[in-house]
Scaffold this active site. Sequence first.
Site, PDB file in Angstrom:
ATOM      1  N   ASP A 164       4.340  -4.798  -7.431  1.00 63.01           N
ATOM      2  CA  ASP A 164       3.674  -3.564  -6.960  1.00 63.01           C
ATOM      3  C   ASP A 164       4.186  -2.347  -7.719  1.00 63.01           C
ATOM      4  O   ASP A 164       3.632  -1.255  -7.590  1.00 63.01           O
ATOM      5  CB  ASP A 164       3.865  -3.369  -5.448  1.00 63.01           C
ATOM      6  CG  ASP A 164       5.321  -3.417  -5.037  1.00 63.01           C
ATOM      7  OD1 ASP A 164       5.988  -4.404  -5.376  1.00 63.01           O
ATOM      8  OD2 ASP A 164       5.799  -2.459  -4.403  1.00 63.01           O
ATOM      9  N   ASN A 165       5.245  -2.530  -8.497  1.00 62.87           N
ATOM     10  CA  ASN A 165       5.754  -1.435  -9.319  1.00 62.87           C
ATOM     11  C   ASN A 165       5.494  -1.681 -10.796  1.00 62.87           C
ATOM     12  O   ASN A 165       6.174  -1.136 -11.658  1.00 62.87           O
ATOM     13  CB  ASN A 165       7.265  -1.253  -9.082  1.00 62.87           C
ATOM     14  CG  ASN A 165       7.568  -0.852  -7.645  1.00 62.87           C
ATOM     15  OD1 ASN A 165       6.717  -0.283  -6.967  1.00 62.87           O
ATOM     16  ND2 ASN A 165       8.759  -1.156  -7.173  1.00 62.87           N
ATOM     17  N   ARG A 190      -1.914  -1.366 -10.035  1.00 62.30           N
ATOM     18  CA  ARG A 190      -0.709  -2.176 -10.261  1.00 62.30           C
ATOM     19  C   ARG A 190      -1.089  -3.643 -10.281  1.00 62.30           C
ATOM     20  O   ARG A 190      -2.163  -4.006  -9.794  1.00 62.30           O
ATOM     21  CB  ARG A 190       0.261  -1.994  -9.077  1.00 62.30           C
ATOM     22  CG  ARG A 190       0.553  -0.577  -8.728  1.00 62.30           C
ATOM     23  CD  ARG A 190       0.533  -0.399  -7.197  1.00 62.30           C
ATOM     24  NE  ARG A 190       0.580   1.024  -6.871  1.00 62.30           N
ATOM     25  CZ  ARG A 190       1.698   1.714  -6.738  1.00 62.30           C
ATOM     26  NH1 ARG A 190       2.837   1.103  -6.845  1.00 62.30           N
ATOM     27  NH2 ARG A 190       1.659   2.995  -6.502  1.00 62.30           N
ATOM     28  N   ASP A 196       8.670   6.280   7.728  1.00 62.11           N
ATOM     29  CA  ASP A 196       8.294   7.634   8.178  1.00 62.11           C
ATOM     30  C   ASP A 196       7.358   8.351   7.198  1.00 62.11           C
ATOM     31  O   ASP A 196       6.918   9.465   7.459  1.00 62.11           O
ATOM     32  CB  ASP A 196       9.546   8.483   8.424  1.00 62.11           C
ATOM     33  CG  ASP A 196      10.372   8.662   7.157  1.00 62.11           C
ATOM     34  OD1 ASP A 196       9.979   8.131   6.093  1.00 62.11           O
ATOM     35  OD2 ASP A 196      11.416   9.337   7.235  1.00 62.11           O
ATOM     36  N   LYS A 245       3.935  12.329  -3.118  1.00 63.00           N
ATOM     37  CA  LYS A 245       4.839  11.263  -2.677  1.00 63.00           C
ATOM     38  C   LYS A 245       5.793  11.876  -1.653  1.00 63.00           C
ATOM     39  O   LYS A 245       6.505  12.835  -1.978  1.00 63.00           O
ATOM     40  CB  LYS A 245       5.604  10.737  -3.895  1.00 63.00           C
ATOM     41  CG  LYS A 245       6.257   9.405  -3.700  1.00 63.00           C
ATOM     42  CD  LYS A 245       6.707   8.859  -5.051  1.00 63.00           C
ATOM     43  CE  LYS A 245       7.685   7.719  -4.897  1.00 63.00           C
ATOM     44  NZ  LYS A 245       8.197   7.250  -6.179  1.00 63.00           N
ATOM     45  N   ARG A 252       3.157  13.510  -8.327  1.00 61.32           N
ATOM     46  CA  ARG A 252       3.250  12.576  -9.449  1.00 61.32           C
ATOM     47  C   ARG A 252       1.902  12.515 -10.168  1.00 61.32           C
ATOM     48  O   ARG A 252       0.854  12.516  -9.528  1.00 61.32           O
ATOM     49  CB  ARG A 252       3.623  11.206  -8.884  1.00 61.32           C
ATOM     50  CG  ARG A 252       3.613  10.085  -9.864  1.00 61.32           C
ATOM     51  CD  ARG A 252       4.451   8.926  -9.363  1.00 61.32           C
ATOM     52  NE  ARG A 252       3.718   8.050  -8.450  1.00 61.32           N
ATOM     53  CZ  ARG A 252       4.237   6.922  -7.954  1.00 61.32           C
ATOM     54  NH1 ARG A 252       5.471   6.567  -8.230  1.00 61.32           N
ATOM     55  NH2 ARG A 252       3.537   6.165  -7.144  1.00 61.32           N
ATOM     56  N   GLY A 256       0.829  -1.220   0.000  1.00 56.12           N
ATOM     57  CA  GLY A 256       0.000   0.000   0.000  1.00 56.12           C
ATOM     58  C   GLY A 256       0.850   1.252   0.000  1.00 56.12           C
ATOM     59  O   GLY A 256       2.073   1.199   0.147  1.00 56.12           O
ATOM     60  N   ARG A 277       3.897   6.099   1.768  1.00 57.06           N
ATOM     61  CA  ARG A 277       4.367   7.502   1.839  1.00 57.06           C
ATOM     62  C   ARG A 277       3.819   8.307   0.671  1.00 57.06           C
ATOM     63  O   ARG A 277       4.423   9.291   0.249  1.00 57.06           O
ATOM     64  CB  ARG A 277       5.878   7.547   1.836  1.00 57.06           C
ATOM     65  CG  ARG A 277       6.424   6.910   0.605  1.00 57.06           C
ATOM     66  CD  ARG A 277       7.881   6.864   0.621  1.00 57.06           C
ATOM     67  NE  ARG A 277       8.260   5.921  -0.413  1.00 57.06           N
ATOM     68  CZ  ARG A 277       9.127   6.184  -1.355  1.00 57.06           C
ATOM     69  NH1 ARG A 277       9.719   7.333  -1.379  1.00 57.06           N
ATOM     70  NH2 ARG A 277       9.436   5.284  -2.244  1.00 57.06           N
TER      71      ARG A 277
HETATM   72  P1  AMP Z   1       8.964   1.089  -3.360  1.00 54.85           P
HETATM   73  O1  AMP Z   1      10.210   0.275  -3.234  1.00 54.85           O
HETATM   74  O2  AMP Z   1       9.215   2.570  -3.442  1.00 54.85           O
HETATM   75  O3  AMP Z   1       8.054   0.607  -4.426  1.00 54.85           O
HETATM   76  O4  AMP Z   1       8.180   0.901  -1.982  1.00 54.85           O
HETATM   77  C1  AMP Z   1       7.734  -0.330  -1.512  1.00 54.85           C
HETATM   78  C2  AMP Z   1       6.751  -0.117  -0.395  1.00 54.85           C
HETATM   79  O5  AMP Z   1       7.378   0.519   0.729  1.00 54.85           O
HETATM   80  C3  AMP Z   1       5.569   0.743  -0.750  1.00 54.85           C
HETATM   81  O6  AMP Z   1       4.442   0.220  -0.124  1.00 54.85           O
HETATM   82  C4  AMP Z   1       5.944   2.090  -0.187  1.00 54.85           C
HETATM   83  O7  AMP Z   1       4.824   2.883   0.087  1.00 54.85           O
HETATM   84  C5  AMP Z   1       6.680   1.708   1.084  1.00 54.85           C
HETATM   85  N1  AMP Z   1       7.651   2.721   1.514  1.00 54.85           N
HETATM   86  C6  AMP Z   1       8.803   3.063   0.915  1.00 54.85           C
HETATM   87  N2  AMP Z   1       9.416   4.059   1.579  1.00 54.85           N
HETATM   88  C7  AMP Z   1       8.642   4.355   2.642  1.00 54.85           C
HETATM   89  C8  AMP Z   1       8.720   5.308   3.729  1.00 54.85           C
HETATM   90  N3  AMP Z   1       9.740   6.155   3.840  1.00 54.85           N
HETATM   91  N4  AMP Z   1       7.715   5.323   4.624  1.00 54.85           N
HETATM   92  C9  AMP Z   1       6.695   4.475   4.520  1.00 54.85           C
HETATM   93  N5  AMP Z   1       6.546   3.571   3.536  1.00 54.85           N
HETATM   94  C10 AMP Z   1       7.506   3.506   2.611  1.00 54.85           C
HETATM   95 MG    MG Z   2       6.397   1.014  -5.242  1.00 56.04          MG
END
Ligand code: AMP
Ligand code: MG
Length: 488
Positions: A246-247, A177, A119, A107, A170, A84, A87
């Site tokens: 998820d990406n 996804r 965070d 974002k 964004r 989910g 951030r």
């Molecule tokens: P990503 O690798 O950017 O696709 O992120 C994978 C997951 O980690 C997603 O659910 C993001 O929302 C969560 N995520 C990444 N960075 C943070 C952060 N600083 N705080 C909270 N959730 C994060």
């Molecule tokens: Mg992601």
Amino acid sequence: MINFDNSYSKLPDIFFERTMPIPVKDPKLIKFNESLAKKIGLNLNKDKDLSSAIFSGNKIAEGSDPIALLYAGHQFGHFVPQLGDGRAILLGEVINKDGCRFDIQLKGSGQTAYSRGGDGRAPLGPVIREYIISEAMHSLNIPTTRSLAIVTTGEMVSRETLLPGGILTRVASSHLRVGTFEYFAASEDLTNLKLLTDYAINRHFPNLKNDNLRYQKFLELVCDNQASLVAKWMHVGFIHGVMNTDNTSISGETIDYGPCAFMDSYNPNTVFSSIDHRGRYAYGNQPNVAQWNLACLGECLLPLIHSDRNKAIEIIEDILGDFENKFKKYWLNGMYRKIGLSDNKENNYILLEELLHLMEQDKSDFTLTFRYLSDLVENKNDNSNFKQQFLSKNKVDSWIGKWKERLKEENKSEKIIKESMLKVNPAFIPRNHRVEQAIYEALNNYDYAYMERLVQLLNKPYDYQPDNAEYMDPPKNNAQNYQTFCGT
Ligand code: AMP
Ligand code: MG
């Protein structure tokens, strides 16, 4: 004013969590994408304070219904049942004058129900990185999420050190996804899985709406879009870096600019991401991973495609099996254009393979090799820029000879061939060292001029820009050890 027209937040509550962005101390708008704002029909009257407030999440514009989206996903092959937006917050959707619908998402806007201990914030560096690279991708004619605004927060974000915080706005044609489908499939919630799939069909493939075979055709079209997308990445040397499910966007846009980077020297095994130890997401492995991700989507859609499980499996296997052909068709088509050839003769394939082999052996710069090959069409000079990309001069001479012979069979003027090649062989890509420099200037000197210049020149990557010639080049010391990080 933003004319929101929200559809996702009207789905059942299980699809998301209503969440307000957490206000930041001192929001300052440091970059705004006027042409994108115009394209999506925003009219903000150039009021910088208002824009700073809206694109930091400090002010909720009228009509916005902020939500964090729920999804699951396979990360490096391992299933995580709940991810989910940890951030990110979807402010809402807008429809432009052409009837296209866009998500507007912040974002780095603070914690949500899905932050899982994170965070919810983003350091300014990765925000600038995503802005530059996603906009460059758009200008390279590659489907992508776009970047509308960068706001600095006036707050520090704690990573290995304290870093200045930023928020990126964004814009995407949706944030659906493969992982969104996986969430409902894994929880065996067939009602909402069907609702989600119908929503995705209405939004992205409305022609299928009343088709009895719409679910399998949906899978087919998503596969087609991914095959075309990944082929386009390969044509410019782009490495996504974290192709988790998820990406992987259903719309076929490049999404989630974390550890992505462009390759300098050609090598299919190139990996930049610090955590991709086994090269799962290496340049040359991207088509395989895309197919793997689509298999995850296929599995989710199984109960919708046919009530007889075996029949459903058969249909899905056929569709997924076709991915390889689709990818190859898109990839070859683009690669032939890059070397000025238009058709699919056996000899062309051999010629292409030979060139790639030489490039790999001699560590030629991927971008410059093709760019300079375009110049070689009309050039009779023996010491061309193209040749400079190779060590084995004899082998490359022999290749050039064969290629020039083949070009003659095209029955087109050299001028036309060259023009067509220059349209698909960029002079400018977001070189890693240049992106790093833009981030360095912003973080250390509060100077955004370098970023601005980079964004501007990458806006026209196929144009000859003599004033920016040095931006075409890879780093002098060939930064083979360049690393990128997910820790955004
Ligand atoms: P990503 O690798 O950017 O696709 O992120 C994978 C997951 O980690 C997603 O659910 C993001 O929302 C969560 N995520 C990444 N960075 C943070 C952060 N600083 N705080 C909270 N959730 C994060
Ligand atoms: Mg992601």
